[in-house]
Design a protein around this motif. Structure first.
Motif, mmCIF file in Angstrom:
data_model
loop_
_atom_site.group_PDB
_atom_site.id
_atom_site.type_symbol
_atom_site.label_atom_id
_atom_site.label_comp_id
_atom_site.label_asym_id
_atom_site.label_seq_id
_atom_site.Cartn_x
_atom_site.Cartn_y
_atom_site.Cartn_z
ATOM 1 N N SER A 2 0.836 -1.194 0.000
ATOM 2 C CA SER A 2 0.000 0.000 0.000
ATOM 3 C C SER A 2 0.873 1.246 0.000
ATOM 4 O O SER A 2 2.075 1.183 0.242
ATOM 5 N N GLN A 3 0.250 2.387 -0.250
ATOM 6 C CA GLN A 3 0.993 3.644 -0.274
ATOM 7 C C GLN A 3 1.585 3.981 1.087
ATOM 8 O O GLN A 3 2.575 4.688 1.168
ATOM 9 N N GLU A 4 1.005 3.485 2.158
ATOM 10 C CA GLU A 4 1.493 3.777 3.492
ATOM 11 C C GLU A 4 2.688 2.913 3.884
ATOM 12 O O GLU A 4 3.447 3.285 4.756
ATOM 13 N N GLU A 5 2.857 1.780 3.242
ATOM 14 C CA GLU A 5 3.962 0.890 3.557
ATOM 15 C C GLU A 5 5.205 1.327 2.797
ATOM 16 O O GLU A 5 5.154 1.668 1.625
ATOM 17 N N ILE A 6 6.335 1.301 3.465
ATOM 18 C CA ILE A 6 7.605 1.655 2.836
ATOM 19 C C ILE A 6 8.432 0.392 2.708
ATOM 20 O O ILE A 6 8.637 -0.330 3.679
#
Length: 85
Positions: A2-6
Motif C-alpha cells: 500500500s501507499q502507506e507501507e515503505i
C-alpha cells in the motif's frame, strides 16, 4: 504494497548508494537532531530522526564504537525509492 507501507532496499544496494550519514540539526526544530543520508553525488537521499535510530539500536549515547550499529541500522532501512534520486 500500500501507499502507506515503505519498502527497504537490500543492504548491499544501500551500501552502494550511501556515501555519508551526517548528524545534523533539524532546520524546522532546533531541539531535534537528524541523521541525513547522502548518496555518491552528495545529494540528500533521506533522513532519520536521531533519537528514533538510537532507540532502535537500543543505545542512548553514541560512542565511536557504536556508530557501526547506527550505520548498519540505517543501511538496512534506506527506502527503495532512494534509487531514483
Amino acid at each position: 504494497m500500500s501507499q502507506e507501507e515503505i519498502g527497504f532496499l537490500p543492504f548491499e544496494v544501500a551500501k552502494k548508494i550511501v556515501a555519508a550519514i551526517q548528524e545534523e540539526e533539524d532546520i524546522h526544530n532546533n531541539d531535534r537532531r537528524i541523521l541525513t543520508v547522502y548518496n555518491q553525488e552528495n545529494k540528500e537521499v533521506c533522513w532519520f530522526d536521531f533519537e528514533e535510530v538510537l532507540a532502535a539500536v537500543e543505545q542512548r549515547k553514541v560512542k565511536e564504537e557504536q556508530m557501526e550499529l547506527v550505520t548498519d541500522y540505517i543501511l538496512h532501512h534506506i527506502p527503495d525509492w532512494a534509487v531514483d534520486i
